[in-house]
Motif scaffolding. Structure first.
Motif, short mmCIF file in Angstrom:
data_model
loop_
_atom_site.label_atom_id
_atom_site.label_comp_id
_atom_site.label_asym_id
_atom_site.label_seq_id
_atom_site.Cartn_x
_atom_site.Cartn_y
_atom_site.Cartn_z
N THR A 58 1.10 6.73 -6.80
CA THR A 58 0.00 7.66 -7.08
C THR A 58 0.44 9.10 -6.88
O THR A 58 0.16 9.99 -7.70
CB THR A 58 -1.20 7.35 -6.16
OG1 THR A 58 -1.59 5.98 -6.35
CG2 THR A 58 -2.37 8.27 -6.46
N ALA A 59 1.16 9.35 -5.79
CA ALA A 59 1.64 10.71 -5.52
C ALA A 59 2.62 11.16 -6.60
O ALA A 59 2.59 12.31 -7.05
CB ALA A 59 2.31 10.77 -4.15
N SER A 105 0.83 -1.21 0.00
CA SER A 105 0.00 0.00 0.00
C SER A 105 0.87 1.26 0.00
O SER A 105 0.51 2.27 -0.61
CB SER A 105 -0.93 -0.01 1.22
OG SER A 105 -0.17 -0.11 2.42
N VAL A 106 2.02 1.20 0.70
CA VAL A 106 2.92 2.36 0.71
C VAL A 106 3.47 2.61 -0.69
O VAL A 106 3.57 3.76 -1.15
CB VAL A 106 4.07 2.13 1.72
CG1 VAL A 106 5.08 3.28 1.64
CG2 VAL A 106 3.53 2.00 3.13
N ILE A 125 2.07 1.78 -3.56
CA ILE A 125 0.99 2.30 -4.41
C ILE A 125 0.74 3.78 -4.11
O ILE A 125 0.51 4.59 -5.00
CB ILE A 125 -0.29 1.48 -4.21
CG1 ILE A 125 -0.07 0.06 -4.75
CG2 ILE A 125 -1.47 2.14 -4.90
CD1 ILE A 125 -1.23 -0.88 -4.51
N LEU A 126 0.81 4.13 -2.82
CA LEU A 126 0.63 5.53 -2.44
C LEU A 126 1.74 6.41 -3.04
O LEU A 126 1.47 7.50 -3.56
CB LEU A 126 0.63 5.65 -0.92
CG LEU A 126 0.48 7.08 -0.35
CD1 LEU A 126 -0.86 7.66 -0.78
CD2 LEU A 126 0.60 7.06 1.16
N CYS A 127 2.97 5.91 -2.99
CA CYS A 127 4.09 6.66 -3.58
C CYS A 127 3.93 6.80 -5.09
O CYS A 127 4.19 7.87 -5.66
CB CYS A 127 5.40 5.97 -3.25
SG CYS A 127 5.88 6.05 -1.52
#
Length: 245
Positions: free
Chosen positions: A221-222, A214-215, A217-219
């Motif tokens: 996306t950002a 999840s981290v 994917i968050l990176c």
């Protein structure tokens, strides 16, 4: 390993399309072997990176000087536009100014005049090239002024050509000044995709890291959000400078 490489290549291709294809435009479907397909992509690249406004102004100024010279030599407007149609067709049958000349020559042959031919072309092609539309509207105004006042059309057209030449020099200077920012924009857009490809080749598996948690994917996306925002902002600044010029 192979699916990850495929995904990386797809991401790199998507970034390249983002750079090459202008926003809001979609290339027409055509056979890959069709020469028109390569011409359209060449036109897209020229529109994005080439000196389009300056070149268009130079070519329109050249057309106007040819028209003025033909009028001075004793040619009528209809004969002059027919000569220009042949001249520009011999240079490039797909050239925009060949189509303009052909439209005006047809209008003159039908007896409706130069101004009406220009208006018809602008009405049917107003969205294809805003710069050309603006220049043709100036020619319409000059033609109307000659008809209303009796002023020699050749002299008015020559003065308009001089004005357009000056505008072309300004556009060329602006395009030269913005060439560096445009290249920087291109490099910064492609660098992340290039980094992913290089990482996969070196065996670091950056996609597995980005998509495996999840981290990550968050990176991802950002990063995509910031990349898109930076590209839009830089494009806005370049266009703002170009519009003011």
């Amino acid at each position: 390993m192979m699916p990850v490489l495929v995904l990386t290549a797809a991401g790199f291709a998507a970034a390249l399309v983002l750079v090459v294809v202008p926003a809001g435009e979609h290339p027409n479907t055509a056979s890959p072997s069709s020469p028109s397909l390569w011409r359209r992509w060449g036109g897209q690249l020229e529109k994005r990176f080439g000196p389009r406004p300056a070149r268009m102004r130079k070519e329109v100024a050249e057309l106007l000087r040819q028209f003025s010279a033909l009028l001075v030599s004793g040619r009528g407007e209809g004969q002059a536009w027919e000569d220009l149609r042949r001249t520009w067709r011999s240079r490039d049958p797909d050239h925009t100014l060949f189509r303009v000349s052909a439209q005006i020559a047809a209008s003159e042959a039908a007896g409706t005049g130069t101004a009406e031919g220009l208006r018809r072309y602008v009405a049917t092609h107003s969205d294809s090239d805003p710069e050309l539309t603006r220049l043709l509207n100036r020619l319409i105004a000059v033609t109307a002024l000659s008809e209303q006042t009796g002023a020699p059309l050749s002299e008015l057209v020559e003065q308009l050509a001089d004005s357009i030449d000056e505008a072309a020099e300004l556009a060329a200077a602006v395009e030269t000044a913005t060439a560096g920012p445009k290249l920087t924009q291109l490099i910064l857009t492609l660098l992340p995709a290039g980094g992913l490809v290089l990482g996969q080749i070196m065996g670091a598996s950056p996609l597995a890291t980005l998509l495996g948690s999840s981290v990550g994917i968050l990176c991802l996306t950002a990063g995509l959000f910031l990349l898109g925002t930076g590209r839009l902002w830089s494009r806005h600044m370049i266009r703002k400078v170009t519009r003011r010029a």
